[in-house]
Design a protein around this motif. Structure first.
Motif, short mmCIF file in Angstrom:
data_model
loop_
_atom_site.label_atom_id
_atom_site.label_comp_id
_atom_site.label_asym_id
_atom_site.label_seq_id
_atom_site.Cartn_x
_atom_site.Cartn_y
_atom_site.Cartn_z
N TRP A 115 0.82 -1.23 -0.11
CA TRP A 115 -0.02 -0.23 0.01
C TRP A 115 0.98 1.27 -0.09
O TRP A 115 0.47 2.40 -0.70
N ASP A 116 1.98 1.15 1.04
CA ASP A 116 2.92 2.46 0.69
C ASP A 116 3.26 2.57 -0.68
O ASP A 116 3.36 3.90 -1.08
N ALA A 117 3.49 1.66 -1.28
CA ALA A 117 4.45 1.86 -2.75
C ALA A 117 3.32 2.27 -3.46
O ALA A 117 3.50 3.27 -4.40
N LEU A 118 1.94 1.93 -3.40
CA LEU A 118 1.05 2.29 -4.29
C LEU A 118 0.45 3.68 -4.15
O LEU A 118 0.33 4.46 -4.88
N GLN A 119 0.61 4.31 -2.85
CA GLN A 119 0.61 5.63 -2.43
C GLN A 119 1.44 6.33 -3.09
O GLN A 119 1.13 7.54 -3.77
N ILE A 120 2.55 6.03 -3.09
CA ILE A 120 4.01 6.82 -3.94
C ILE A 120 3.37 6.85 -5.33
O ILE A 120 3.60 7.84 -5.75
N THR A 179 -0.87 14.13 -12.33
CA THR A 179 -0.39 12.92 -11.71
C THR A 179 0.93 12.89 -11.85
O THR A 179 1.50 12.48 -10.76
N ASP A 180 1.56 13.12 -13.00
CA ASP A 180 3.04 12.85 -12.96
C ASP A 180 3.56 13.77 -12.06
O ASP A 180 4.59 13.55 -11.35
N ALA A 181 3.08 15.29 -11.92
CA ALA A 181 3.70 16.21 -10.80
C ALA A 181 3.57 15.42 -9.53
O ALA A 181 4.80 15.38 -8.50
N ARG A 182 2.52 14.96 -9.12
CA ARG A 182 2.32 14.44 -7.77
C ARG A 182 3.20 13.28 -7.45
O ARG A 182 4.03 12.98 -6.42
N LEU A 183 3.10 12.37 -8.32
CA LEU A 183 4.14 11.04 -8.31
C LEU A 183 5.61 11.53 -8.36
O LEU A 183 6.13 10.84 -7.64
N ARG A 184 5.93 12.51 -8.98
CA ARG A 184 7.42 12.71 -8.94
C ARG A 184 7.91 13.57 -7.57
O ARG A 184 9.13 13.12 -6.90
N ALA A 185 6.80 14.13 -7.04
CA ALA A 185 7.20 14.69 -5.58
C ALA A 185 7.19 13.55 -4.73
O ALA A 185 8.02 13.73 -3.96
N ALA A 186 6.22 12.77 -4.82
CA ALA A 186 6.48 11.69 -3.83
C ALA A 186 7.65 10.98 -4.15
O ALA A 186 8.23 10.23 -3.18
N LEU A 187 8.04 10.55 -5.36
CA LEU A 187 9.14 9.71 -5.52
C LEU A 187 10.09 10.48 -4.98
O LEU A 187 11.40 9.91 -4.42
N LYS A 188 10.43 11.72 -5.31
CA LYS A 188 11.67 12.45 -4.62
C LYS A 188 12.02 12.28 -3.32
O LYS A 188 13.03 12.10 -2.97
N ARG A 189 10.96 12.37 -2.44
CA ARG A 189 11.09 11.91 -0.91
C ARG A 189 11.56 10.78 -0.88
O ARG A 189 12.36 10.30 -0.30
N THR A 190 10.83 9.69 -1.56
CA THR A 190 11.22 8.07 -1.45
C THR A 190 12.67 7.89 -1.80
O THR A 190 13.26 7.15 -1.09
N THR A 191 12.98 8.46 -2.86
CA THR A 191 14.25 8.01 -3.73
C THR A 191 15.31 8.89 -3.15
O THR A 191 16.43 9.00 -4.01
N ALA A 192 15.17 9.78 -2.25
CA ALA A 192 16.13 11.12 -1.89
C ALA A 192 17.54 10.35 -1.54
O ALA A 192 18.64 10.77 -1.93
N ASP A 193 17.58 9.12 -1.03
CA ASP A 193 19.15 8.54 -0.99
C ASP A 193 19.44 7.50 -2.26
O ASP A 193 20.53 6.92 -2.04
N ALA A 194 18.67 7.38 -2.91
CA ALA A 194 18.79 6.45 -4.07
C ALA A 194 19.67 7.01 -5.16
O ALA A 194 19.52 8.29 -5.41
#
Ligand code: CTP
Ligand code: MG
Length: 242
Positions: A115-120, A179-194
């Motif tokens: 669910w966390d992955a789906l949310q991001i 949706t693209d913008a929301r997704l990338r904002a969420a991704l940015k937080r999640t992938t900050a160290d990747a």
């Protein structure tokens, strides 16, 4: 451990098996943890080919592709997929449930992680809207979900594996701009160290990348940030204006 996920292409030249001329010539760049490297270029420039060399879908003839300093040719596929997740240009879904599709590659993930992955990935709402949620069935080839939903499920699948390196091959093209913008904002937080390497068509998807590589006919013709390339690269200007 701080350096996990360093990607380096060193003078890579690559031809498809049986082909006479290379589709990539003398490619060199480095992508480090916390960085986003974007690749743009016209259709057939070699963007997908370039990405596919890291998970070793093909072996190269010349040069080196290194993951944390080790040539990927010295690593086995399982070792690479633990660290590298690729969201392919044509995202594929299997017949089975959404859960099966998301767990592919990481069977031990908890439902909460799914669910966390789906949310991001901006896929939570449409999965919740399905009567069976995670147990909703996907038809063979994913024909009962839209192209954008398919992309989001494949992005979620990559997130579930918690890789050090993400490869996104035109993964946001079927999404509307919001949706693209929301997704990338969420991704940015999640992938900050990747380490993130992203192929994109839409210029807004890559303007904040740390480095943009402009690929033309299998060669990196220009590189820099968005602002730098606007000043220096006619090829980039053409893409921006198109
Ligand atoms: N190619 C090939 N064999 C393959 C895949 C690709 O010979 N199995 C060739 C293509 O015909 C093309 C070149 O390799 O001339 C680069 O292809 P690709 O890396 O797929 O280009 P992209 O930049 O990804 O193009 P697009 O924007 O259309 O995805
Ligand atoms: Mg491609």
């Amino acid at each position: 451990a701080a350096l996990e996920g360093v990607v380096e292409y060193r003078n890579v030249t690559f031809a498809y098996p049986g082909a006479e001329s290379p589709v990539l010539s003398n490619i060199s760049f480095t992508a480090r943890p916390g960085e986003t490297v974007a690749i743009i270029g016209s259709t057939g420039a070699g963007k997908t080919s370039l990405l596919s060399l890291l998970p070793r879908l093909y072996d190269i003839a010349e040069g080196e592709v290194l993951l944390d300093g080790v040539p990927v040719s010295d690593l086995d596929r399982a070792e690479i997929t633990k660290r590298v997740a690729m969201v392919p240009q044509r995202p594929y879904l299997f017949s089975g449930t959404i859960e099966h599709n998301l767990r592919f590659g990481k069977t031990e993930a908890t439902d909460q992680e799914l669910w966390d992955a789906l949310q991001i990935a901006q896929g939570e709402d449409f999965v919740r809207a399905k009567k069976n949620g995670l147990n909703a069935r996907i038809a063979q080839g994913g024909t009962n979900v839209s192209g954008g939903q398919r992309q989001r499920l494949c992005i979620a699948r990559a997130l579930v594996t918690r890789p050090k390196v993400y490869l996104f091959d035109d993964s946001f093209s079927a999404l509307d701009v919001a949706t693209d913008a929301r997704l990338r904002a969420a991704l940015k937080r999640t992938t900050a160290d990747a380490t993130v390497i992203i192929v994109a068509q839409r210029i807004t998807t890559i303007t904040d990348a740390d480095q943009i590589l402009v690929l033309d006919n299998g060669r990196i013709v220009d590189r820099g940030t968005h602002e730098e390339l606007l000043e220096t690269s006619p090829t980039y200007q053409e893409i921006v204006e198109s």
